[in-house]
Scaffold this active site. Structure first.
Site, PDB file in Angstrom:
ATOM      1  N   GLU A 272     -46.416 -16.118 -11.989  1.00  0.00           N
ATOM      2  CA  GLU A 272     -45.579 -16.642 -12.830  1.00  0.00           C
ATOM      3  C   GLU A 272     -44.685 -15.456 -13.525  1.00  0.00           C
ATOM      4  OE1 GLU A 272     -43.891 -16.328 -16.570  1.00  0.00           O
ATOM      5  OE2 GLU A 272     -46.074 -16.718 -17.327  1.00  0.00           O
ATOM      6  N   CYS A 306     -42.758 -14.855 -22.011  1.00  0.00           N
ATOM      7  CA  CYS A 306     -41.876 -15.046 -20.831  1.00  0.00           C
ATOM      8  C   CYS A 306     -40.905 -16.215 -20.915  1.00  0.00           C
ATOM      9  CB  CYS A 306     -42.960 -15.394 -19.702  1.00  0.00           C
ATOM     10  SG  CYS A 306     -44.160 -16.590 -20.199  1.00  0.00           S
ATOM     11  N   GLU A 409     -33.890  -9.779 -17.991  1.00  0.00           N
ATOM     12  CA  GLU A 409     -34.807 -10.155 -18.869  1.00  0.00           C
ATOM     13  C   GLU A 409     -35.039  -8.696 -19.779  1.00  0.00           C
ATOM     14  OE1 GLU A 409     -39.435 -12.304 -18.909  1.00  0.00           O
ATOM     15  OE2 GLU A 409     -38.738 -10.561 -17.584  1.00  0.00           O
TER      16      GLU A 409
END
Length: 516
Positions: A272, A306, A409
């Site tokens: 992940e 996330c 990100e």
């Protein structure tokens, strides 16, 4: 399981009158059922993000420490009772762990606050979720069944689930205790043994988890913890030939390196990884609820999540109203001592990460995005917090699709907003990044909600909702956001081998080669 942790010290919350949390002076490895220092005797210091003052000394793992933990896990798997227990027996151990997490939930939350800077009101929810992870997988493993196929009166073919072996579990620093349990619970429920390598910036709650596991009485070597850095501890765990599975949550570049590092031993992986999730708001949406969800989704957990909705895509007729409403709310977010229940936004995890996020704030300015609010250290912090890693909730408008703040990100309290005109353009913008973890769509048009949700390349899509998890559903992403899924029975697709047994019911024809 025996052994003792390092001597405990009481660390007071930053604000006067806050309840104390107990932190070990030394967080040790947990190998073969005992707390042990590293073989090389080295320690590193973990910091309190709200002050950047030292919290504790943590054993620094070496390849020899990793090998000792893997060998303990290997013996427990190959020779011990754990993988041979009935699922109901293992479930009872998991329930005991859940009971002990609940009994210590406030202490866990307080240590998490000190170690990560997460506001305590949010840390309490993470501790509760951690206990539920163990209860959930304790139930699921007992209900796990395999398919059965009958072939007339000739065969019955059925599938059984078997544990795989030794798992290396590598966890991040943003919600370390909860995410450790998210991996450990299904791993152990399935009958595997494991070595947990927590993130070096937030290692203390893993020490608490080891204490809880020891109290629950698991057989020696079933659960092990090695602290340390990606090099050499994490890399040694990934490359170890006696490790069969690697579950990793973290940054995409690190995930690629892990896959390359473990390729020679043909491990199975569950990754992940990063996210740059869009929040798509159409003009017909319930805009008040959409703004509530957008603000919570990117600024909760200090923006270090996330699945954060870090790109705000808004239909042009309501674009300015929505973005200005988000900015007004962001400017009023309560920033301060994470041990204070009234705090909504705490410090970033580490000075290095603070500098990284500030680099994106500067990039946003340089790329021509309009800074509506935030982008600096908050003024007026009390003296005891002045050295902490604080950043105001930050909102940029007019972020162009090719810019770094739109594409990359940030993993902090920063959201960028971009307008769109049509449904097709909204989908193109949503998919215009290399990530595909989560997405959020707001519209009263049910058909459009489903069309857009299914057209977005994301592993998880919420329609007219913030990130509300259902533990039965698969969690994971597409593209550079990961490989595989965990959650519900999907976790057991990773943590179990599926073996098919073919049973002949009669004397079916067998060719007789060489019979003459």
């Amino acid at each position: 399981m025996g052994g003792a942790m390092g001597e405990a010290v009481h660390q007071q919350g930053q604000g006067a009158g806050r309840p104390a949390a107990t932190v070990p002076r030394q967080a040790l490895h947990f190998i073969g059922g005992r707390f042990v220092p590293g073989k090389e005797g080295r320690f590193f210091t973990t910091l309190n993000p709200a002050t950047n003052r030292p919290l504790a000394e943590v054993a620094e793992g070496s390849p020899d420490d990793v090998d000792a933990a893997v060998q303990a896990a290997r013996r427990a798997f190959d020779e011990g009772p754990w993988p041979r227990m009935l699922p109901a027996e293992r479930a009872r151990y998991l329930e005991r762990i859940a009971d002990r997490i609940e009994a210590r939930s406030e202490a866990i939350a307080r240590v998490e606050v000190l170690d990560t800077g997460m506001p305590v009101s949010q840390a309490r929810g993470q501790a509760a979720r951690a206990a539920e992870n163990f209860r959930f997988f304790a139930r699921r493993i007992q209900d796990l069944g395999g398919h059965v196929w009958q072939v007339g009166d000739r065969f019955v073919n059925y599938v059984v689930h078997k544990p795989v072996g030794v798992a290396g579990l590598i966890t991040p620093w943003n919600t370390p205790f909860m995410l450790a349990t998210w991996k450990v619970a299904p791993c152990l429920a399935a009958g595997n043994t494991c070595v947990l390598k927590p993130a070096e910036w937030a290692p203390l709650s893993a020490h608490m988890l080891a204490e809880i596991v020891a109290e629950a009485g698991l057989p020696e070597g079933v659960f092990n913890v090695v602290h340390g850095f990606g090099e050499p501890a994490g890399a040694s765990l990934v490359a170890h030939p006696a490790v069969n599975l690697i579950s990793f949550t973290g940054e995409t570049t690190t995930g690629k390196a892990i896959m390359a590092n473990g390729a020679a031993t043909l491990k199975r992986y569950s990754f992940e990884l990063g996210g740059k999730s869009p929040v798509v708001i159409f003009a017909d949406a319930d805009l008040e609820r959409a703004v509530d969800a957008a603000v919570f989704g990117v600024f909760s957990l200090n923006g270090e999540r996330c699945t954060a909705g870090s790109r705000l895509l808004v239909e042009e007729p309501v674009y300015r109203d929505v973005v200005e409403a988000v900015a007004r709310r962001a400017a009023r977010i309560r920033i301060g001592d994470p041990a204070d229940p009234r705090t909504e936004l705490g410090p970033l995890i580490h000075p290095e990460h603070w500098r990284r996020v500030m680099g994106y704030v500067e990039a946003g300015r340089a790329e021509g995005a309009e800074l509506l609010t935030g982008g600096r250290r908050p003024p007026g912090l009390p003296p005891e917090l002045a050295g902490g890693n604080y950043l105001e909730a930050t909102v940029f408008a007019g972020a162009r699709p090719g810019t770094r703040v739109f594409q990359e990100e940030i993993f902090g309290p920063v959201v960028v907003a971009t307008p769109f005109r049509t449904e097709d353009e909204a989908v193109r913008l949503a998919n215009a990044v290399r990530y595909g973890l989560a997405a959020y769509v707001w519209t009263r048009d049910v058909g459009r909600a489903h069309r857009v949700g299914q057209a977005i390349d994301a592993g998880m899509v919420w329609l007219n909702s913030q990130n509300v998890r259902d533990l039965r559903t698969p969690f994971g992403g597409m593209k550079d956001s990961g490989i595989g899924r965990e959650g519900g029975d999907y976790s057991f697709e990773f943590y179990c081998e599926r073996q098919v047994i073919h049973v002949a019911l009669g004397e079916h024809p067998i060719p007789r080669f060489g019979a003459g």
